[in-house]
Scaffold this motif. Structure first.
Motif, PDB file in Angstrom:
ATOM      1  N   HIS A  89      15.307   1.606  63.064  1.00 40.03           N
ATOM      2  CA  HIS A  89      14.402   2.676  63.447  1.00 40.03           C
ATOM      3  C   HIS A  89      14.510   3.890  62.523  1.00 40.03           C
ATOM      4  O   HIS A  89      13.518   4.561  62.264  1.00 40.03           O
ATOM      5  CB  HIS A  89      14.667   3.125  64.896  1.00 40.03           C
TER       6      HIS A  89
ATOM      7  N   GLU B 270      -1.726   8.821  60.661  1.00 39.71           N
ATOM      8  CA  GLU B 270      -0.991   9.036  59.407  1.00 39.71           C
ATOM      9  C   GLU B 270       0.465   8.625  59.586  1.00 39.71           C
ATOM     10  O   GLU B 270       1.064   7.974  58.731  1.00 39.71           O
ATOM     11  CB  GLU B 270      -1.053  10.525  59.007  1.00 39.71           C
ATOM     12  N   SER B 271       1.012   9.032  60.716  1.00 38.07           N
ATOM     13  CA  SER B 271       2.410   8.736  61.014  1.00 38.07           C
ATOM     14  C   SER B 271       2.673   7.238  61.021  1.00 38.07           C
ATOM     15  O   SER B 271       3.620   6.749  60.393  1.00 38.07           O
ATOM     16  CB  SER B 271       2.731   9.335  62.387  1.00 38.07           C
TER      17      SER B 271
ATOM     18  N   ILE C  40       2.335   5.562  57.474  1.00 37.32           N
ATOM     19  CA  ILE C  40       3.474   5.798  56.593  1.00 37.32           C
ATOM     20  C   ILE C  40       4.699   5.031  57.087  1.00 37.32           C
ATOM     21  O   ILE C  40       5.440   4.428  56.318  1.00 37.32           O
ATOM     22  CB  ILE C  40       3.738   7.316  56.466  1.00 37.32           C
ATOM     23  N   PHE C  41       4.914   5.047  58.396  1.00 33.07           N
ATOM     24  CA  PHE C  41       6.049   4.340  58.985  1.00 33.07           C
ATOM     25  C   PHE C  41       5.979   2.857  58.667  1.00 33.07           C
ATOM     26  O   PHE C  41       6.963   2.234  58.258  1.00 33.07           O
ATOM     27  CB  PHE C  41       6.032   4.580  60.504  1.00 33.07           C
TER      28      PHE C  41
ATOM     29  N   VAL D 166      14.003   4.380  52.746  1.00 34.53           N
ATOM     30  CA  VAL D 166      12.767   4.628  53.487  1.00 34.53           C
ATOM     31  C   VAL D 166      11.821   5.404  52.587  1.00 34.53           C
ATOM     32  O   VAL D 166      12.238   6.021  51.605  1.00 34.53           O
ATOM     33  CB  VAL D 166      13.016   5.417  54.799  1.00 34.53           C
ATOM     34  N   ILE D 167      10.571   5.365  52.932  1.00 39.06           N
ATOM     35  CA  ILE D 167       9.541   5.951  52.079  1.00 39.06           C
ATOM     36  C   ILE D 167       9.734   7.465  51.985  1.00 39.06           C
ATOM     37  O   ILE D 167      10.072   8.127  52.961  1.00 39.06           O
ATOM     38  CB  ILE D 167       8.155   5.570  52.618  1.00 39.06           C
TER      39      ILE D 167
ATOM     40  N   GLN E 236       5.937  16.755  63.966  1.00 40.03           N
ATOM     41  CA  GLN E 236       5.768  15.831  65.078  1.00 40.03           C
ATOM     42  C   GLN E 236       7.041  15.865  65.891  1.00 40.03           C
ATOM     43  O   GLN E 236       7.138  16.716  66.767  1.00 40.03           O
ATOM     44  CB  GLN E 236       5.375  14.443  64.579  1.00 40.03           C
TER      45      GLN E 236
ATOM     46  N   ILE F  35      13.579  13.720  53.786  1.00 36.81           N
ATOM     47  CA  ILE F  35      12.957  12.587  54.470  1.00 36.81           C
ATOM     48  C   ILE F  35      12.285  13.056  55.759  1.00 36.81           C
ATOM     49  O   ILE F  35      12.828  13.899  56.484  1.00 36.81           O
ATOM     50  CB  ILE F  35      14.003  11.515  54.850  1.00 36.81           C
ATOM     51  N   CYS F  36      11.115  12.481  56.028  1.00 35.51           N
ATOM     52  CA  CYS F  36      10.463  12.621  57.333  1.00 35.51           C
ATOM     53  C   CYS F  36      10.106  11.228  57.817  1.00 35.51           C
ATOM     54  O   CYS F  36       9.440  10.489  57.091  1.00 35.51           O
ATOM     55  CB  CYS F  36       9.207  13.483  57.232  1.00 35.51           C
ATOM     56  N   ARG F  37      10.532  10.856  59.000  1.00 35.36           N
ATOM     57  CA  ARG F  37      10.197   9.535  59.526  1.00 35.36           C
ATOM     58  C   ARG F  37       8.897   9.537  60.310  1.00 35.36           C
ATOM     59  O   ARG F  37       8.390   8.478  60.652  1.00 35.36           O
ATOM     60  CB  ARG F  37      11.330   9.007  60.417  1.00 35.36           C
ATOM     61  N   CYS F  38       8.404  10.713  60.653  1.00 39.82           N
ATOM     62  CA  CYS F  38       7.172  10.798  61.432  1.00 39.82           C
ATOM     63  C   CYS F  38       5.931  10.837  60.542  1.00 39.82           C
ATOM     64  O   CYS F  38       4.830  10.937  61.054  1.00 39.82           O
ATOM     65  CB  CYS F  38       7.184  12.026  62.335  1.00 39.82           C
ATOM     66  N   GLY F  39       6.127  10.779  59.232  1.00 40.50           N
ATOM     67  CA  GLY F  39       4.965  10.713  58.353  1.00 40.50           C
ATOM     68  C   GLY F  39       4.219  12.031  58.203  1.00 40.50           C
ATOM     69  O   GLY F  39       3.009  12.034  58.013  1.00 40.50           O
ATOM     70  N   THR F  40       4.932  13.160  58.273  1.00 49.14           N
ATOM     71  CA  THR F  40       4.228  14.436  58.127  1.00 49.14           C
ATOM     72  C   THR F  40       4.088  14.842  56.667  1.00 49.14           C
ATOM     73  O   THR F  40       3.581  15.937  56.380  1.00 49.14           O
ATOM     74  CB  THR F  40       4.949  15.573  58.883  1.00 49.14           C
ATOM     75  N   TYR F  41       4.532  14.008  55.742  1.00 53.88           N
ATOM     76  CA  TYR F  41       4.489  14.367  54.317  1.00 53.88           C
ATOM     77  C   TYR F  41       3.141  14.967  53.865  1.00 53.88           C
ATOM     78  O   TYR F  41       3.114  16.014  53.216  1.00 53.88           O
ATOM     79  CB  TYR F  41       4.812  13.167  53.436  1.00 53.88           C
ATOM     80  N   PRO F  42       2.014  14.328  54.159  1.00 57.28           N
ATOM     81  CA  PRO F  42       0.749  14.914  53.669  1.00 57.28           C
ATOM     82  C   PRO F  42       0.511  16.312  54.221  1.00 57.28           C
ATOM     83  O   PRO F  42      -0.003  17.186  53.515  1.00 57.28           O
ATOM     84  CB  PRO F  42      -0.317  13.932  54.176  1.00 57.28           C
TER      85      PRO F  42
END
Lengths: 737, 151
Positions: free
Chosen positions: A351, A643-644, A647-648, A675-676, B96, B131-138
């Motif tokens: 996770h 978006e979340s 990317i995940f 991770v990305i 997020q 790092i952000c795991r919630c994808g807030t990069y943009p």
């Protein structure tokens, strides 16, 4: 004041007399729903003068406190759920304060009958109960105003936080009414048709600022790891490397002799270390030398297991649990003019939520107080009670925000850990897992191997589709073996998304070969769709090639649902599907989220990639995702969730891999579990489509389409199939040969 | 032993071993919990603070190394008003789960302090360690661009 509420029957209309306020200090509404009987309500609204029992309290100064029944892990439900109440209440949103509801059956999610947050069903599940609660509160206010004015309530309307009698021009603010009104003994019945029409919504459908944005931009204490309790010690648990194992011995004396260490305790599942500071606890953890029991999983080697999974899939005599079937797919395939088959594998994934698991617990003679970020508040209370040896009423749980859930916090063993540590030393203990512990003791999306066999007739039309999957089961961990047995062995977590209700596939069978290896597994965001939809949508592109059709045209011909066609078509349109790109290619995939009783949301996803053949690195330049979410309540937040998820899932599609050797997880931190990062994120364009009047699942919706869209783009670019997730550079080079 | 630090313009002291990672002194000794623990290995950026204006991983900095220097945490980013980045973060609805965001903002603040009009490439290159795991990069990128425009 803690007042038990007696609920009669399943109608959400009863109010206890004991909820009435004395002295007109405010108004509370004891609305219940979902058939909760004899719920004990711990009314703990801080600062609200109306003692709340369910959702709404209104103070004479007009401040409206709305309780949110569900946890928050970043998806924004602690804004949207109160907003739903505020909408039907017709509240002035600027006067609303939101508080977290306590754990009580009255707040149970109607589908799960527990305060439990999974499956992207929070908004969908609470939609009608919260609308009804808001409407009932509004009706009570109007009735009180009508009585005050001596007019029929039918002559009244509302504006935000105001009851209006147009005929006489009189107005009363909700706060004023709360000052004199008495809640009725029987709450008014509100039928669904009496709720607001969607066209009348003031808030829903337009974006409000999420209530926690300011706090999250200024470092306010929100998480379990932020808790500070007077006299608190720190603790951690070094879990056995393998599930079901425990320590047989460890260097207890050496650990206890280390600076600041208060105790080192043997538990069934690991060694607990408690100390004065977290740095001393972590230092002691580094020096732990333990021997562990040999158990079933102690010799697991995930690479070897994967080969065995494939061998099982290929052996038609190796039977799995038939999950579902329509028609007779085996017969159709056996009699088909042509059979197209392929195999798909996916590694374990972690996770990697940014906040390692943490929980604070304080066990005393009065009971146990717990501070936790959790997707399952109800279960936390039950397990904390059991662990501390007290009645559930003696558990006080503070439900805090999670620094990422993604399914990792959908069970509560870290809460049990904190209670065990506190019990061991008789003091409050803040349990923090190091990142290394969080990885080593992680619970992963199961590794899978899938085999698809598709029968085509002479004209290339699909006549039968068989989807076999080999993987561990997750249900026993989350819900117990009994649940798996009750559901006829169908583990929804592991096989979700293998169905194809929106495609014209006349005969379909899914079967799941259980692989019980003793590895720690769990639900991971999007659950099985991350690999089942990968297999389906990658196979569809293969079939398109076999039948010499463009993948978009092929899908539009095969999809039999208008909403499904629309998201695919629109995504292709946004991506300018027909335009050839030099050195780049597009891939497309459909995905869905939901179950028939609650409805499905859907996406069309297009990926644009290029490839560096020397390194095997796939670069994703663009992702387009069109999502049909039914009724979008907060469009910008929905975009954020899309978006979340994109990317995940892209991170897992290209980079993420847990491997297990000699029973133990080989990875330990972000240097070996990549991770990305920001530099790898493509341009993302999402579009949200409204198709109805009910909000459908959103949080995990855009997970299933990403990996296949990328694999399909790769196929278009190179005529080579990628079939192993993650599609790492090494595997890309291997596939290209 | 007693360690005296200057944090957010004030002196604060903690009883801790001088080799204690600054992160734990800040969070658990001094109770400034806005700075977060993500990995303990300098890989994720969640623990980012400023020391004399430079963004550092506080999990990789011994408390003793910060003595005599100016430490700034998310709590002290701005004297009394939200920092332009914080305003932009809210306007763009960036967070997020929020757990990585203190570190993201502190890292971004370092960039804007020295480069008032960063290009998108400069932003991404500067921020890539967080790092952000919630994808807030943009949204982080858009917020930094917005803060640069509106500063």
């Amino acid at each position: 004041m803690n007042a038990p509420i007696n609920n009669k029957g399943t109608l959400d209309t009863s109010i206890s007399r004991r909820s009435l306020m004395q002295g007109g200090a405010g108004l509370t509404f004891a609305f219940t729903f979902g058939g909760a009987a004899n719920a004990f309500v711990d009314a703990n609204t801080q600062g609200a003068t109306g003692k709340l029992n369910a959702y709404v309290a209104i103070a004479p100064d007009g401040i409206i406190t709305i309780l949110t029944p569900a946890p928050e892990m970043g998806q924004g439900v602690n804004t949207v759920l109160p907003l739903i109440v505020a909408e039907e209440l017709d509240a002035d949103w600027s006067k609303v304060k939101v508080q977290q509801a306590p754990v009580d059956a009255v707040y149970n999610h109607p589908v799960f009958r527990s305060q439990y947050q999974v499956a992207s069903l929070t908004t969908r599940g609470y939609w009608m109960p919260l609308r009804t609660a808001g409407a009932q509160a509004r009706r009570v206010l109007m009735d009180a105003a009508a009585a005050q004015w001596g007019v029929p309530v039918t002559e009244l309307t509302t504006e935000p936080s105001t009851v209006v009698h147009a005929a006489s021009g009189r107005k009363l603010g909700y706060g004023e009414i709360a000052g004199f009104a008495q809640a009725p003994t029987q709450a008014p019945e509100i039928k669904p048709e009496q709720l607001k029409a969607v066209a009348q919504f003031r808030f829903l459908g337009k974006d409000v600022q999420r209530i926690d944005m300011a706090d999250k931009a200024s470092g306010k204490p929100l998480y379990a790891s932020d808790v500070q309790v007077p006299g608190m010690l720190y603790g951690t648990i070094a879990r056995a490397p393998v599930r079901g194992s425990g320590p047989t011995s460890f260097n207890r004396d050496a650990i206890k002799a280390m600076p600041g260490i208060v105790d080192a305790v043997t538990f069934d599942h690991g060694v607990g270390i408690i100390g004065n500071t977290i740095e001393q606890v972590f230092a002691a953890r580094q020096k732990l030398k333990a021997e562990w029991k040999q158990v079933k999983g102690s010799s697991v080697n995930s690479d070897k297991d994967l080969q065995e999974y494939l061998a099982h899939l290929r052996d038609p005599n190796h039977k799995g649990v038939v999950v579902r079937q329509t028609g007779d797919a085996n017969a159709a395939i056996a009699g088909a003019a042509r059979i197209v088959s392929d195999e798909f594998v996916s590694d374990y994934v972690y996770h990697a939520q940014m906040e390692p698991l943490s929980c604070t617990a304080s066990v005393t003679s009065d009971g146990v107080e717990v501070w936790a970020g959790t997707q399952w508040p109800t279960r936390c209370v039950a397990e904390a009670a059991k662990t501390a040896g007290v009645e559930p009423q003696k558990v006080k749980l503070h439900v805090l925000q999670m620094g990422g859930g993604f399914g990792r916090r959908a069970y509560v063993e870290y809460v049990v850990d904190a209670v065990l540590l506190s019990k061991a030393v008789g003091k409050p203990v803040k349990m923090i897992q190091s990142r290394e512990e969080d990885v080593h003791a992680g619970r992963f999306r199961p590794m899978t191997a899938q085999k698809l066999d598709v029968g085509l007739d002479a004209s290339g039309k699909i006549v039968g589709w068989r989807h076999r999957l080999a993987a561990e089961t997750v249900y026993p961990y989350l819900y117990g073996q009994a649940r798996l047995d009750n559901d006829k062995g169908v583990d929804f977590i592991v096989i979700a998304g293998a169905d194809m209700p929106f495609y014209d596939v006349p005969a379909h069978v899914t079967d799941h070969i259980y692989e019980d290896r003793g590895v720690r597994v769990a639900a991971w965001r999007g659950i099985a769709a991350g690999y089942t939809n990968f297999a389906i949508e990658a196979m569809l592109d293969q079939l398109a090639r076999e039948t010499e059709k463009d993948p978009l045209e092929y899908r539009l011909g095969l999809l039999k649902d208008a909403r499904a066609k629309k998201v695919v078509e629109r995504a292709a349109q946004l991506a300018d599907w027909g335009r050839k790109r030099e050195g780049r290619a597009l891939g497309i995939a459909f995905s869905k989220l939901g179950v028939p009783p609650v409805g499905f949301s859907m996406t069309g996803t297009v990926a644009e990639i290029s490839l560096d053949r020397a390194s095997g690195n796939i670069k994703v330049h663009n992702l387009w995702c069109v999502a049909d979410v039914g009724l979008p309540l907060q469009p910008d937040n929905i975009s954020a969730q899309l978006e979340s998820s994109l990317i995940f899932s892209m991170s897992a599609a290209l980079k993420e891999r847990i491997s297990i050797k000699d029973g133990a997880v080989e990875q330990s931190n972000f240097h070996d579990y990549g991770v990305i990062r920001m530099s790898e994120v493509p341009e993302i364009k999402v579009e949200v489509i409204r198709s109805g009047d009910i909000p459908l699942p959103v949080g995990e919706l855009a997970i299933g389409g990403t990996a296949p869209a990328i694999a399909n783009a790769f196929l278009a670019l190179t005529a080579t199939r990628l079939r192993h997730l993650p599609m790492s550079p090494e595997r890309v080079k291997q596939a290209l040969g | 032993m007693t360690i005296a630090l200057t944090i957010n313009g004030k002196t604060a002291s903690a009883e801790a071993d001088p080799q204690t990672p600054l992160l734990w002194v800040i969070r658990e000794h001094l109770k400034l919990t806005g700075t977060n623990y993500g990995c303990g290995s300098g890989l994720c950026g969640a623990c980012t603070v400023h020391i004399d204006g430079k963004a550092v991983a506080s999990c990789q900095t011994a408390a003793s190394q910060a003595v005599g220097k100016k430490i700034t945490t998310i709590e002290g980013l701005s004297a009394d008003n939200p920092h332009p980045l914080q305003k932009a973060w809210i306007a763009e609805q960036v967070p997020q789960c929020g757990y990585c965001q203190s570190g993201q903002i502190m890292k971004a603040a370092e960039l804007l302090a020295s480069n008032k009009k960063p290009t998108r490439e400069q932003i991404v290159s500067h921020m890539d360690g967080n790092i952000c795991r919630c994808g807030t990069y943009p949204r982080i990128v858009r917020a930094i661009e917005r803060a640069a425009r509106e500063a």
